[in-house]
Design a protein around this motif. Structure first.
Motif, mmCIF file in Angstrom:
data_model
loop_
_atom_site.group_PDB
_atom_site.id
_atom_site.type_symbol
_atom_site.label_atom_id
_atom_site.label_comp_id
_atom_site.label_asym_id
_atom_site.label_seq_id
_atom_site.Cartn_x
_atom_site.Cartn_y
_atom_site.Cartn_z
ATOM 1 N N TYR A 1 0.803 -1.211 0.000
ATOM 2 C CA TYR A 1 0.000 0.000 0.000
ATOM 3 C C TYR A 1 0.839 1.264 0.000
ATOM 4 N N GLY A 2 2.175 1.093 0.042
ATOM 5 C CA GLY A 2 3.046 2.263 -0.002
ATOM 6 C C GLY A 2 3.120 3.029 1.303
ATOM 7 N N GLN B 1 6.445 4.721 1.933
ATOM 8 C CA GLN B 1 6.892 5.808 1.057
ATOM 9 C C GLN B 1 6.876 7.141 1.817
ATOM 10 N N GLN C 1 4.366 11.427 -1.261
ATOM 11 C CA GLN C 1 4.104 10.348 -2.216
ATOM 12 C C GLN C 1 2.824 9.608 -1.830
ATOM 13 N N GLN C 2 2.716 9.337 -0.522
ATOM 14 C CA GLN C 2 1.526 8.640 -0.018
ATOM 15 C C GLN C 2 0.261 9.439 -0.280
ATOM 16 N N TYR C 3 0.376 10.757 -0.087
ATOM 17 C CA TYR C 3 -0.798 11.599 -0.287
ATOM 18 C C TYR C 3 -1.243 11.549 -1.744
ATOM 19 N N LEU C 4 -0.238 11.620 -2.658
ATOM 20 C CA LEU C 4 -0.572 11.613 -4.075
ATOM 21 C C LEU C 4 -1.233 10.292 -4.458
ATOM 22 N N THR C 5 -0.672 9.188 -3.953
ATOM 23 C CA THR C 5 -1.264 7.879 -4.229
ATOM 24 C C THR C 5 -2.702 7.846 -3.724
ATOM 25 N N TYR C 6 -2.865 8.360 -2.504
ATOM 26 C CA TYR C 6 -4.178 8.340 -1.859
ATOM 27 C C TYR C 6 -5.199 9.126 -2.674
ATOM 28 N N THR C 7 -4.786 10.342 -3.083
ATOM 29 C CA THR C 7 -5.710 11.168 -3.864
ATOM 30 C C THR C 7 -6.037 10.498 -5.193
ATOM 31 N N GLY C 8 -5.004 9.869 -5.794
ATOM 32 C CA GLY C 8 -5.229 9.156 -7.044
ATOM 33 C C GLY C 8 -6.288 8.086 -6.878
ATOM 34 N N GLN C 9 -6.191 7.366 -5.768
ATOM 35 C CA GLN C 9 -7.179 6.310 -5.499
ATOM 36 C C GLN C 9 -8.570 6.902 -5.331
#
Lengths: 335, 340
Positions: B55-56, B59, B63-71
């Motif tokens: 789940y990163g 990271q 980076q985690q925030y960007l992944t989260y927002t992407g999701q």
């Protein structure tokens, strides 16, 4: 703070935005501001006003029957909460009579227990009385926390304006877009089940409301003539904001605080219902009493209805008082 | 009008962005690390490291925030550790139930609230007015779930001596034995579509009590708003003009008083949407009504954060869209507002 104090350069800069000529002139020492004039004007204003805003509001309050009813309920509630140990016939949450409770039945009402026992073997009257105490503490503390938080945000936005206002109000918009109950649930989820968490949770939901209210009210006040007059007199912007605009903007905030007490008391119960209330079973709390009695809804409905009634009456008291206060402070209703 | 609409839509972006930041921070602030929350207390260190990598969570924060927002943008709210099902799927499956309930509650509030508020204002100070105003006060101060219990105990479970009042079902959306066909998951609509009228009627019976409980606060608010608004409008100059030029009273009421008085009422109804969805949590809990409210109720009791965050995003989105629609409607009705 006297107006002839040497001004720090920073606030001189902000004053320049408002009235460049006077500010530059005073900064250069060209105009001597007579301190006595300002003070004398304050005295005259107090004399000529006759009835002040608050005095008039109080007179209108006394004439309003629903204000009297509201105030009576609130007073009774506060007195019961404070004198609970004296009023209650037994110790709270004692479970002294736990042996008389069976899963299917409760002992009937008796002279010793006028409203019978709760499912945990405590005297119901005692629990209801001590419940007032819990509601008062949580209601007052959470409303104060919400008020302070909201006042800081709203005061910043209303006092500074510009980009501060923009940023703060967007934050308030975000908080407002989350329904208050969910906001409370989120805070309670982070902090775990403890009394402070419940108060902070309820306060969090009230912060945006207070912030919006105070900002709006300060903006409306700052366009009034007396502010222009203070600016012309060369008062510092900080002085104008803190001792003129802010005190005059507090009316709606006070009304909201009264109404918020009602909401807070209802929300404590809702949080209890969702299983996020105070986990300490020794603390008598209306919301939890109501929730814990739900499986006896058919055999002993009074266990659910009486705490519910207490919540509703208390909330009604604060709501009546708050609305009467709003009417009393509203210039439109002064006829 | 187009510029107004575009500007209004663009204004939503910072709010939604801020919300995603807040939610992300909230998820990080939750007690316990996320991997352990996902796997449970008994998970091995190895499994936790695997989840962290997957789940990163190892990271950097940005980076985690960007992944989260992407999701979030893809509509991926994660998997509920409790049920093992994707949150979004359960949401969509259960959403029709809550919509049905919310619509029924709003219908109840509006259909009763506007006429009551109007009549109360017409005879301000009279018996009906006093009764209406007092009742609306009571409606606001009773906690939703207390009212729900009350209704349930009187009209579904039955009080000793008053059993004849208990004619309505106490829980669920439909009697199981009816075996209704479900197409859209809006049970009333399904019954009408498939021609199974008894199924539709059964679903309506199941809706009555929850809708009254949920609609009580909106009802109180609509009544008070309508009353205040009508009282404001009848003192306007144009009403006096209308009277002076001899328009029949019925026409004045319909065309001038009501139309102008209902503007603020529409706003208030729009603003109730968020409150309705939150109130659904409490109401659906009491009536075991299988919508997103009771889903969230279960999630809160089990501290299922995946569901909780999904719900907050969802409600905030609905709220933002409803506010947008109300604003646009207002702009449409009153051209002066477009320039502000």
């Amino acid at each position: 703070m006297s107006p002839d104090e040497p001004r720090p350069p920073a606030s001189g800069a902000t004053d320049t935005d408002l009235v460049p000529d006077i500010a530059v002139a005073t900064a250069a020492g060209l105009i001597q501001r007579p301190p006595l004039l300002v003070e004398a004007m304050g005295d005259v204003a107090a004399d000529e006003e006759g009835t002040s805003l608050w005095k008039g509001a109080l007179q209108r309050l006394i004439r309003n029957p629903s204000a009297i009813i509201g105030a009576a309920i609130v007073a009774a509630f506060v007195l019961v909460a404070i004198f609970a140990p004296v009023l209650a016939p037994y110790e709270p949450a004692g479970s002294q009579w736990i042996r008389e409770i069976t899963p299917y039945s409760l002992p009937p009402f008796s002279p010793e227990h006028p409203l019978g026992l709760d499912p945990f073997g405590s005297d119901l009257v005692t629990q209801l009385i001590f419940g007032a105490r819990q509601s008062l503490i949580i209601g007052v503390v959470s409303t104060l926390l919400g008020l302070v938080g909201g006042a800081i945000l709203g005061g910043l936005a209303g006092g500074f304006g510009g980009w501060v206002d923009l940023v703060v109000m967007r934050l308030v918009d975000i908080l407002l877009s989350i329904p208050s109950l969910l906001l409370a649930v989120s805070v309670a989820a982070v902090m775990g089940r403890q009394p402070l968490a419940i108060m902070l949770a309820i306060a969090a939901a009230q912060v945006p409301v207070f912030a919006r209210l105070l900002r709006g009210s300060m903006l409306a006040e700052s366009r009034k003539d007396y502010v222009l007059a203070s600016v012309s007199l060369g008062l510092r912007r900080r002085t104008i904001t803190m001792s003129h605009v802010l005190p005059n903007s507090l009316g709606p905030v006070l009304v909201q605080a009264t109404l918020s007490l009602a909401t807070a008391i209802i929300e404590v119960a809702a949080l209890s219902y969702l299983g996020l209330g105070d986990p300490d079973p020794a603390v008598a709390e209306w919301g939890r009493m109501l929730v814990k009695a739900q499986d006896r809804l058919q055999s002993a409905p009074h266990l659910t209805l009486l705490p519910g009634l207490c919540i509703a009456i208390t909330a009604l008291g604060f709501t009546l008082l708050g609305e009467a206060l709003r009417e009393a402070l509203d210039p439109k209703s002064r006829r | 009008m187009l510029r107004f609409a575009v500007r209004r839509i663009l204004l939503m972006i910072p709010v939604l962005f801020g919300l995603s930041v807040l939610l992300f921070l909230w998820l990080r602030a939750l007690p316990g690390d996320p991997a352990r929350a996902l796997l449970g207390e008994k998970a091995t260190d190895e499994a936790i490291a695997r989840i962290n990598a997957q789940y990163g969570f190892d990271q950097p924060l940005l980076q985690q925030y960007l992944t989260y927002t992407g999701q979030l943008l893809r509509g991926d709210f994660g998997i509920s550790p409790r049920t093992g099902e994707p949150v979004v799927e359960t949401f969509l499956l259960r959403f029709p139930a809550t919509v049905e309930l919310a619509v029924a509650a709003l219908l109840f509030a509006v259909a009763l609230g506007i006429p009551l508020g109007y009549l109360a204002a017409k005879r301000a100070g009279g018996v009906l007015d006093t009764l209406t105003v007092s009742a609306s006060l009571v409606g606001v101060v009773i906690p939703v779930f207390v009212l729900a219990y009350l209704l349930k105990v009187v009209f579904a479970v039955g009080l000793p001596g008053l059993e004849f009042l208990a004619v309505l079902p106490s829980s669920g959306r439909q009697t199981v034995t009816i075996n209704a066909t479900h197409v859209t998951n809006f049970y009333v609509l399904d019954g009408l579509l498939t021609g199974e009228l008894d199924a539709a009627w059964d679903a309506i019976l199941h809706l009555i009590l929850p809708a009254i409980a949920l609609g009580s606060i909106p009802l109180a608010i609509v009544v008070r708003m309508t009353r205040a608004s009508v009282l404001d409008v009848v003192h306007e100059d144009y009403i006096r003009t209308a009277k002076a030029k001899g328009l029949p009273p019925g026409l004045i009421s319909r065309r001038h008083v009501l139309r102008n008085a209902l503007l603020p009422v529409v706003t208030i109804i729009g603003l109730q949407t968020g409150a309705l969805l939150a109130g659904a949590v409490l109401t659906e809990g009491v009536f075991a009504f299988n919508g997103i409210g009771s889903y969230l109720f279960e999630a809160i009791s089990n501290l299922d954060y995946a569901v909780l965050q999904g719900f907050i995003v969802f409600i905030a989105l609905i709220y933002a869209v409803v506010n947008l629609v109300v604003d646009l409607l207002y702009g449409l009705i009153d051209p002066r507002l477009r320039t502000r």
